[in-house]
Design a protein around this motif. Structure first.
Motif, PDB file in Angstrom:
ATOM      1  N   ALA A  79      82.791 -36.743 105.287  1.00 23.75           N
ATOM      2  CA  ALA A  79      83.967 -35.471 105.152  1.00 23.75           C
ATOM      3  C   ALA A  79      83.318 -34.094 105.394  1.00 23.75           C
ATOM      4  N   LEU A  80      83.890 -33.337 106.318  1.00 25.02           N
ATOM      5  CA  LEU A  80      83.455 -32.021 106.363  1.00 25.02           C
ATOM      6  C   LEU A  80      84.704 -31.045 106.256  1.00 25.02           C
ATOM      7  N   SER A  81      84.677 -30.102 105.302  1.00 26.32           N
ATOM      8  CA  SER A  81      85.841 -29.173 104.826  1.00 26.32           C
ATOM      9  C   SER A  81      85.692 -28.022 105.929  1.00 26.32           C
ATOM     10  N   LEU A  82      86.835 -27.352 105.845  1.00 23.89           N
ATOM     11  CA  LEU A  82      87.006 -25.957 106.459  1.00 23.89           C
ATOM     12  C   LEU A  82      86.062 -25.279 106.063  1.00 23.89           C
ATOM     13  N   GLY A  83      85.296 -24.585 106.942  1.00 19.36           N
ATOM     14  CA  GLY A  83      84.433 -23.388 106.621  1.00 19.36           C
ATOM     15  C   GLY A  83      82.916 -23.937 106.421  1.00 19.36           C
ATOM     16  N   GLU A  84      82.834 -25.408 106.341  1.00 16.02           N
ATOM     17  CA  GLU A  84      81.579 -25.866 105.811  1.00 16.02           C
ATOM     18  C   GLU A  84      80.501 -25.749 107.044  1.00 16.02           C
ATOM     19  N   THR A  85      79.205 -25.225 106.787  1.00 14.58           N
ATOM     20  CA  THR A  85      78.146 -25.217 107.591  1.00 14.58           C
ATOM     21  C   THR A  85      78.154 -26.557 108.238  1.00 14.58           C
ATOM     22  N   VAL A  86      77.874 -26.782 109.640  1.00 12.18           N
ATOM     23  CA  VAL A  86      77.398 -27.860 110.420  1.00 12.18           C
ATOM     24  C   VAL A  86      75.901 -27.933 110.787  1.00 12.18           C
ATOM     25  N   LYS A  89      72.519 -29.530 112.048  1.00 10.47           N
ATOM     26  CA  LYS A  89      71.967 -30.545 113.032  1.00 10.47           C
ATOM     27  C   LYS A  89      70.494 -30.254 113.216  1.00 10.47           C
ATOM     28  N   TYR A  90      69.522 -31.053 113.397  1.00 13.09           N
ATOM     29  CA  TYR A  90      68.207 -30.906 113.333  1.00 13.09           C
ATOM     30  C   TYR A  90      67.750 -30.164 111.985  1.00 13.09           C
ATOM     31  N   GLY A  91      68.422 -30.535 110.982  1.00  9.29           N
ATOM     32  CA  GLY A  91      68.242 -29.757 109.744  1.00  9.29           C
ATOM     33  C   GLY A  91      68.269 -28.332 109.702  1.00  9.29           C
ATOM     34  N   ALA A  92      69.080 -27.726 110.668  1.00  8.25           N
ATOM     35  CA  ALA A  92      69.377 -26.353 110.891  1.00  8.25           C
ATOM     36  C   ALA A  92      70.895 -26.146 110.908  1.00  8.25           C
ATOM     37  N   PRO A  93      71.575 -24.983 110.738  1.00  6.16           N
ATOM     38  CA  PRO A  93      73.008 -24.697 110.881  1.00  6.16           C
ATOM     39  C   PRO A  93      72.991 -24.295 112.333  1.00  6.16           C
ATOM     40  N   ILE A  94      74.027 -24.939 112.733  1.00  3.20           N
ATOM     41  CA  ILE A  94      74.312 -24.801 114.149  1.00  3.20           C
ATOM     42  C   ILE A  94      76.102 -24.058 114.292  1.00  3.20           C
ATOM     43  N   GLY A  95      76.741 -24.001 113.336  1.00  4.57           N
ATOM     44  CA  GLY A  95      78.032 -23.518 113.230  1.00  4.57           C
ATOM     45  C   GLY A  95      78.783 -23.749 112.197  1.00  4.57           C
ATOM     46  N   SER A  96      80.072 -23.435 111.977  1.00  4.98           N
ATOM     47  CA  SER A  96      81.036 -23.651 110.856  1.00  4.98           C
ATOM     48  C   SER A  96      82.336 -24.419 111.358  1.00  4.98           C
ATOM     49  N   MET A  97      82.829 -25.486 110.388  1.00  2.85           N
ATOM     50  CA  MET A  97      84.154 -26.225 110.558  1.00  2.85           C
ATOM     51  C   MET A  97      85.349 -24.950 110.632  1.00  2.85           C
ATOM     52  N   THR A  98      86.096 -25.387 111.667  1.00  2.00           N
ATOM     53  CA  THR A  98      87.018 -24.474 111.756  1.00  2.00           C
ATOM     54  C   THR A  98      88.386 -25.363 111.286  1.00  2.00           C
ATOM     55  N   ALA A  99      88.238 -26.564 111.097  1.00  2.00           N
ATOM     56  CA  ALA A  99      89.218 -27.357 110.780  1.00  2.00           C
ATOM     57  C   ALA A  99      88.322 -28.586 109.933  1.00  2.00           C
ATOM     58  N   PRO A 100      89.244 -29.326 108.953  1.00  2.00           N
ATOM     59  CA  PRO A 100      88.445 -30.271 108.226  1.00  2.00           C
ATOM     60  C   PRO A 100      88.157 -31.596 109.129  1.00  2.00           C
ATOM     61  N   ALA A 101      87.401 -32.333 108.823  1.00  2.00           N
ATOM     62  CA  ALA A 101      86.958 -33.515 109.796  1.00  2.00           C
ATOM     63  C   ALA A 101      86.569 -34.693 108.734  1.00  2.00           C
ATOM     64  N   ALA A 102      87.119 -35.968 108.764  1.00  2.00           N
ATOM     65  CA  ALA A 102      86.732 -37.142 108.068  1.00  2.00           C
ATOM     66  C   ALA A 102      85.522 -37.591 108.520  1.00  2.00           C
ATOM     67  N   SER A 118      80.680 -21.995 116.890  1.00  2.00           N
ATOM     68  CA  SER A 118      79.245 -21.390 116.903  1.00  2.00           C
ATOM     69  C   SER A 118      79.146 -20.375 115.849  1.00  2.00           C
ATOM     70  N   ASP A 119      78.006 -20.088 114.919  1.00  2.00           N
ATOM     71  CA  ASP A 119      77.908 -18.967 114.079  1.00  2.00           C
ATOM     72  C   ASP A 119      77.098 -17.899 114.956  1.00  2.00           C
ATOM     73  N   TYR A 120      76.710 -18.324 116.238  1.00  2.00           N
ATOM     74  CA  TYR A 120      75.862 -17.620 117.060  1.00  2.00           C
ATOM     75  C   TYR A 120      76.112 -17.300 118.270  1.00  2.00           C
ATOM     76  N   ILE A 121      76.907 -17.763 118.951  1.00  2.00           N
ATOM     77  CA  ILE A 121      77.636 -17.559 120.243  1.00  2.00           C
ATOM     78  C   ILE A 121      79.113 -17.708 120.208  1.00  2.00           C
ATOM     79  N   ALA A 122      80.017 -16.694 120.294  1.00  2.00           N
ATOM     80  CA  ALA A 122      81.467 -16.692 120.369  1.00  2.00           C
ATOM     81  C   ALA A 122      82.053 -17.622 121.327  1.00  2.00           C
TER      82      ALA A 122
END
Length: 99
Positions: free
Chosen positions: A48-55, A57-70, A82-86
Motif C-alpha cells: 500500500a502506498l499513501s498520498l504523497g509517498e515517494t515512489v 524504482k531502482y532504489g531511487a526516488p522517481i516521483g510521488s503518489m498523488t492518490a493512495p494505491a493498494a 514525477s518529482d523531476y519533470i512536470a
C-alpha cells in the motif's frame, strides 16, 4: 513471472507480462489480485502506498503518489507524479511532436 522487483528497496514492481483485471500476481510471496489491466513496462504497487509517498524504482526516488494505491494497483500518471519533470510538460512535448 508477471512482475519483477528491480531493487530490494523499491516499493513498486515492473510488469513483465500483461496483467488482466483479476489476475493474481505474486508479491513478496503473497498472491495479490490486480484489479485492473496493466501493460508491460508499467508499475504496480509492491505494498500500500499513501498520498504523497515517494515512489522508489531502482532504489531511487522517481516521483510521488498523488492518490493512495493498494498492493497490486497500477502506479502511473493517474496516481503518481514525477518529482523531476512536470506531467503537463510531457503532454505539451508529446502534442508538439505530433504536429
Amino acid at each position: 513471472m508477471t512482475a519483477i522487483l528491480l531493487h530490494p528497496n523499491d516499493n513498486i514492481l515492473v510488469v513483465t507480462a500483461a496483467i488482466a483485471p483479476g489476475d493474481a500476481v505474486p508479491i513478496d510471496g503473497v498472491a495479490v489480485i490486480v484489479p485492473m489491466a496493466v501493460q508491460v513496462g508499467h508499475k504496480i504497487a509492491r505494498r500500500a502506498l499513501s498520498l504523497g509517498e515517494t515512489v522508489i524504482k531502482y532504489g531511487a526516488p522517481i516521483g510521488s503518489m498523488t492518490a493512495p494505491a493498494a498492493a497490486g494497483d497500477h502506479v502511473h500518471l493517474h496516481n503518481m507524479k514525477s518529482d523531476y519533470i512536470a506531467s503537463h510538460m510531457r503532454d505539451t512535448l508529446e502534442r508538439s511532436s505530433e504536429s
